[in-house]
Design an enzyme around this catalytic site. Structure first.
Site, short mmCIF file in Angstrom:
data_model
loop_
_atom_site.label_atom_id
_atom_site.label_comp_id
_atom_site.label_asym_id
_atom_site.label_seq_id
_atom_site.Cartn_x
_atom_site.Cartn_y
_atom_site.Cartn_z
N ASP A 1 -6.14 -7.40 -8.26
CA ASP A 1 -7.14 -7.94 -7.52
C ASP A 1 -8.23 -8.84 -8.45
OD1 ASP A 1 -6.21 -6.34 -5.37
OD2 ASP A 1 -7.30 -4.77 -5.93
N GLU B 1 -7.70 -9.37 4.00
CA GLU B 1 -8.57 -8.85 3.28
C GLU B 1 -8.95 -9.81 2.22
OE1 GLU B 1 -6.95 -4.96 2.72
OE2 GLU B 1 -5.09 -5.84 1.59
#
Length: 510
Positions: free
Chosen positions: A19, A179
């Site tokens: 991420d 997301e």
């Protein structure tokens, strides 16, 4: 004369660094990653060439910012975003089952960072965008699975207070888990970019654009980044962030995995880098199954020069602080570790919780960054109570870990190799021993780990060899978001140990 192309190797951050998010301040780039249950939280890195990154600290390094003492594995901190605006750095993230969405600030990215400023809305993966008119937008995921979408609202950046009601602005491409959304303003247009498809084989990055920050957004029909359906050695690409350098070149950082036999990886999700090209219709493109993202990359130029960091070597514990690459499993208990109790050694005092428990465990480790590597240490430990134990561990989570250590059992000391797979622990080997000082080693090859010990550091005795697959996130029932850490541990198995374990050094060789 045409300059020679620049070559570099992906991933730029090997091992469990998922991420990624990136920002620029002048000639300097800063990058952060998810840390989940580990503490300190949110490792932060610096670079001037985008290729070589040096860790300069952690964003969340005190309990007032982050409390993971009760966090399960793959809980804790999700998907940070870092931004720089008018002399201040902002890191916004989510603490699952804790504070929810919050941000912290700093004028020096190496810290200290502020205490958290809580914001009111959203599920996970919040991002910040500072618009030219002074407005500040939070864009964040909400909902689950196929109902995942992005909401957006304006905040007062000084207080975190919402200045508008949240509005749904992006529902993705019809796939699950929309997301990791980011809002950008580029050449007068607003771009909304997000991941879709979940973080495995269907993972992809999608994008839309509008003349308004709230849309409606025209979605590009194809992903701008994916390797789904290909036989590329790099898979699961997505969760990207864009950055422009001073040359006007655009880049993307994103996560991916390098699978063994197209099935699993103990390294977890890693950080990759690729150039971004803008097509004639004004869309940024990275790699839509075009084999652009590879291990060996070639680009015309990079924005600067940075030293190559050492990924292996020895920590001798001579300093009064731990190396940045080392991290605790959750917030450590008070007095559970010390670099001063025995100068030149790391002291760990076993806690009541062990490696299979959720709670404060005496464990300090670093991410495994190579599939073939070895880790070793010299342990000095004189337990007097049955159940006291210390040693060297390869850990994925509380249900999957391998360790070799010294254990007090039935009034005697043994060197034990233990494997925990799917939550079931079995002792693979035990060797009676009278020595207090022993050398311990874990060797990793592509598909297996080997646990060893030595009395002199020269002649090694193999205790067990075990498959690597059970320590991969692909073996986790449900969601496994982390990768393997190799570290030093101690436990009292039900109570705090009466004596500490001392480690002279921790060696990592790739």
């Amino acid at each position: 004369m045409t300059p020679s192309p620049i070559t570099y190797t992906n991933p730029i951050l090997p091992g469990f660094y998922p991420d990624p998010s990136i920002t620029r301040a002048g000639d300097d780039f800063y990058l952060v990653c998810s840390s989940f249950e580990y503490f300190p939280g949110v490792p932060i890195f610096h670079s001037q060439d985008l290729i070589h990154w040096t860790q300069i600290g952690h964003v969340l390094d005190r309990v007032s910012q982050l409390d993971t003492r009760k966090s399960k594995s793959s809980g804790g901190i999700f998907a940070p975003t870092i931004r720089y605006h008018e002399g201040t750095f902002y890191m916004i993230t989510t603490e699952i089952h804790g504070k929810g969405n919050f941000y912290v600030t700093a004028t020096d990215p190496a810290g200290p960072w502020s205490d958290p400023i809580i914001i009111p809305y959203g599920g996970i993966d919040p991002s910040l965008m500072f618009d030219e008119d002074g407005k500040v937008y939070v864009t964040t995921q909400q909902g689950a699975d196929y109902d995942s979408h992005a909401i957006q609202y304006e905040i007062d950046i000084a207080t975190g207070a919402a200045l508008s009601e949240p509005v749904v602005i992006w529902t993705g491409d019809g796939g699950p888990w929309t997301e990791g959304p980011h809002l950008y303003k580029i050449n007068g247009m607003y771009y909304i970019m997000s991941a879709s498809g979940g973080t495995a084989k269907e993972h992809r990055e999608i994008i839309g654009r509008s003349s308004s920050p709230y849309g409606p957004f025209e979605r590009l029909e194809q992903p701008i980044l994916t390797h789904r359906g290909t036989d590329s050695p790099i898979q699961y690409l997505g969760h990207a962030d864009l950055i422009e350098d001073r040359n006007g070149d655009w880049w993307a950082v994103f996560l991916g995995v390098r699978l063994v036999d197209s099935k699993y990886t103990v390294l977890g999700r890693e950080t990759f880098l690729a150039p971004v090209t803008w097509n004639e219709d004004g869309w940024p493109m990275i790699d839509n199954n075009e084999d652009i993202v590879g291990v060996d990359m070639k680009v015309p130029r990079v924005p600067g020069q940075s030293p190559k960091p050492a990924l292996s070597g020895r920590y001798d514990f001579e300093d009064d602080v731990l190396p940045f690459a080392m991290t605790f499993l959750r917030n450590p208990a008070e007095a559970s570790w010390s670099l001063n109790e025995r100068p030149g050694w790391l002291s760990l005092r076993g806690q009541s919780k062990g490696l299979s428990d959720i709670g404060q465990v005496a464990f300090i480790g670093r991410r495994q960054q190579h599939t073939s590597a070895e880790w070793s240490t010299l342990l000095d430990f004189n337990p007097t109570v049955d159940g006291e134990e210390a040693g060297l561990c390869a850990r994925l989570d509380e249900h999957a870990h391998y360790e070799v250590g010294l254990v007090q059992k039935d009034g005697h000391r043994v060197i034990a190799a233990q494997l925990t797979i799917d939550g079931i622990t079995r002792v693979e080997a035990e060797v009676p021993i009278t020595a207090e000082r022993i050398y311990l080693k874990i060797q990793a090859e592509l598909t297996e780990y080997t646990l060893l010990f030595s009395l002199d550091g020269q002649e090694w005795n193999k205790l067990s060899t075990a498959a690597a697959y059970p320590l991969s996130p692909q073996a986790v029932k449900g969601n496994g978001f982390t990768g393997v850490l190799i570290g030093l541990y101690a436990t009292g198995h039900g109570k705090v140990a009466e004596v500490p374990a001392h480690f002279d050094w921790f060696d990592y060789r790739s």
